[in-house]
Design a protein around this motif. Structure first.
Motif, PDB file in Angstrom:
ATOM      1  N   SER A  53      37.157   6.194 -17.163  1.00 26.39           N
ATOM      2  CA  SER A  53      35.949   6.930 -17.498  1.00 26.39           C
ATOM      3  C   SER A  53      35.085   6.095 -18.430  1.00 26.39           C
ATOM      4  O   SER A  53      35.569   5.274 -19.188  1.00 26.39           O
ATOM      5  CB  SER A  53      36.317   8.251 -18.179  1.00 26.39           C
ATOM      6  N   ASN A  54      33.769   6.322 -18.378  1.00 29.94           N
ATOM      7  CA  ASN A  54      32.823   5.571 -19.198  1.00 29.94           C
ATOM      8  C   ASN A  54      32.682   6.260 -20.545  1.00 29.94           C
ATOM      9  O   ASN A  54      31.809   7.070 -20.760  1.00 29.94           O
ATOM     10  CB  ASN A  54      31.467   5.502 -18.482  1.00 29.94           C
ATOM     11  N   ASN A  55      33.554   5.941 -21.460  1.00 29.97           N
ATOM     12  CA  ASN A  55      33.595   6.611 -22.754  1.00 29.97           C
ATOM     13  C   ASN A  55      33.275   5.612 -23.846  1.00 29.97           C
ATOM     14  O   ASN A  55      33.996   4.650 -24.051  1.00 29.97           O
ATOM     15  CB  ASN A  55      34.998   7.196 -22.975  1.00 29.97           C
ATOM     16  N   SER A  56      32.156   5.837 -24.568  1.00 30.30           N
ATOM     17  CA  SER A  56      31.727   4.879 -25.594  1.00 30.30           C
ATOM     18  C   SER A  56      32.138   5.307 -26.986  1.00 30.30           C
ATOM     19  O   SER A  56      31.697   4.735 -27.961  1.00 30.30           O
ATOM     20  CB  SER A  56      30.191   4.741 -25.546  1.00 30.30           C
ATOM     21  N   ARG A 112      26.252  -2.327 -27.378  1.00 30.52           N
ATOM     22  CA  ARG A 112      26.857  -1.514 -26.330  1.00 30.52           C
ATOM     23  C   ARG A 112      26.078  -0.210 -26.152  1.00 30.52           C
ATOM     24  O   ARG A 112      25.319   0.211 -27.026  1.00 30.52           O
ATOM     25  CB  ARG A 112      28.310  -1.181 -26.668  1.00 30.52           C
ATOM     26  N   ARG A 113      26.311   0.435 -25.048  1.00 26.59           N
ATOM     27  CA  ARG A 113      25.656   1.711 -24.784  1.00 26.59           C
ATOM     28  C   ARG A 113      26.011   2.722 -25.880  1.00 26.59           C
ATOM     29  O   ARG A 113      27.181   2.922 -26.212  1.00 26.59           O
ATOM     30  CB  ARG A 113      26.114   2.259 -23.432  1.00 26.59           C
ATOM     31  N   GLY A 114      24.973   3.320 -26.464  1.00 33.60           N
ATOM     32  CA  GLY A 114      25.170   4.315 -27.498  1.00 33.60           C
ATOM     33  C   GLY A 114      25.283   3.761 -28.907  1.00 33.60           C
ATOM     34  O   GLY A 114      25.398   4.530 -29.863  1.00 33.60           O
ATOM     35  N   PHE A 115      25.219   2.422 -29.035  1.00 31.71           N
ATOM     36  CA  PHE A 115      25.335   1.791 -30.346  1.00 31.71           C
ATOM     37  C   PHE A 115      24.064   1.004 -30.668  1.00 31.71           C
ATOM     38  O   PHE A 115      23.258   0.713 -29.787  1.00 31.71           O
ATOM     39  CB  PHE A 115      26.553   0.874 -30.401  1.00 31.71           C
ATOM     40  N   TYR A 169      26.141   4.014 -34.627  1.00 32.14           N
ATOM     41  CA  TYR A 169      25.629   4.630 -33.411  1.00 32.14           C
ATOM     42  C   TYR A 169      24.108   4.502 -33.321  1.00 32.14           C
ATOM     43  O   TYR A 169      23.405   4.425 -34.332  1.00 32.14           O
ATOM     44  CB  TYR A 169      26.024   6.104 -33.359  1.00 32.14           C
ATOM     45  N   GLU A 170      23.614   4.525 -32.105  1.00 33.37           N
ATOM     46  CA  GLU A 170      22.183   4.377 -31.840  1.00 33.37           C
ATOM     47  C   GLU A 170      21.357   5.459 -32.519  1.00 33.37           C
ATOM     48  O   GLU A 170      20.210   5.220 -32.936  1.00 33.37           O
ATOM     49  CB  GLU A 170      21.952   4.413 -30.328  1.00 33.37           C
TER      50      GLU A 170
END
Length: 280
Positions: A24-27, A159-162, A130-131
């Motif tokens: 799963s794509n879990n950030s 990274r995504r979300g950061f 985090y972003e």
């Protein structure tokens, strides 16, 4: 109650860790395991003790996410989240009540008398990088002229979300944000080999300093996990202080490398000033 809530969060993270391993794509930040002892004040005899006995009373408030959680099933994010609306109400309450905010790097100076502390003071800290710190927190810090310390995980930058590197550089230049280190990839330091602990702590400081072009003075232990060995390495890496997740509000020279924090979720605006003024 605080310890129970923290325990719930980290046990839930173990479940999500298992899911993430299946593809799963879990950030989110997932710990390898959880120990209740990470959230208790260590016995004085087990920690390195300074010969000084200075004390300072200042709440260091711990945040993670500040956003409107879209996935109602994301229990981890919901447990660690403060909505932007609630966060703004917390800031406005602090401002109206004449609270002054400081950085974590100011705490050593408070203890030795080099930094004068206001009668009503607080430190705002944000873990992980985090972003939403850039999109939701930073505009409100500027609006209310508040300071905050942001703990960044090096390998998660971009990274995504950061946060991205340009965002971190902008934050560090603002004068409102202290950038602190949070290891290279958020490992559980208490059970890691000494060589890995040293790499995670020393390299996270060096790489962040190269990124922002200024000293990185303070450190946050991932999951709040620390012991004699980890605090010793943090000292050797020339950090001036470090924060834990142990609940508390009165800091001393003895606790300088495991400064206590209180969770933002316990601060409801109608009662937060009374809570902060009377917290022991």
């Amino acid at each position: 109650m605080i310890l129970t809530n923290v325990a719930t969060v980290y046990l839930l993270r173990q479940y999500y860790f298992a899911k993430s391993k299946t593809g799963s794509n879990n950030s989110q930040i997932i710990p390898p395991y959880y120990r209740q002892s990470d959230f208790r004040k260590p016995p004085i005899s087990q920690m390195t003790i300074s010969e000084k006995s200075h004390r300072v009373r200042i709440p260091i408030i711990m945040y993670h996410y500040v956003e409107y959680v879209k996935d109602v099933n994301d229990l981890v994010r919901k447990k660690l989240n403060i909505t932007p609306d609630l966060f703004e109400r917390q800031l406005s309450t602090l401002k109206y009540s004449k609270y002054k905010t400081y950085f974590v790097k100011d705490v050593p100076g408070m203890l030795d008398g080099q930094v004068q502390i206001s009668s009503r003071s607080a430190v705002l800290t944000f873990d992980d990088g985090y972003e939403d710190f850039y999109t939701d927190v930073f505009p409100l810090l500027k609006k209310y002229d508040m300071r905050a310390t942001l703990y960044v995980i090096n390998d998660y930058v971009g990274r995504r979300g950061f946060l991205t590197e340009p965002q971190i550089k902008e934050l560090s230049r603002s004068g409102l944000v202290e950038i602190g280190a949070h290891t290279l990839d958020h490992i559980y330091l208490k059970r890691a080999p000494e060589s890995l602990v040293r790499t995670q702590i020393f390299a996270s400081k060096k790489r962040l300093e190269e990124m922002i072009g200024m000293p990185v003075m303070t450190f946050a232990y991932p999951y709040g996990a620390f012991n004699n060995e980890t605090t010793a390495v943090v000292r050797q890496a020339s950090f001036s202080a470090a924060v834990s997740v142990v609940p508390g509000i009165v800091h001393t020279d003895q606790s300088l490398f495991y400064l206590y924090r209180i969770r933002a979720g316990s601060l409801w605006p109608p009662t937060m000033i009374s809570f902060l003024d009377n917290y022991k």
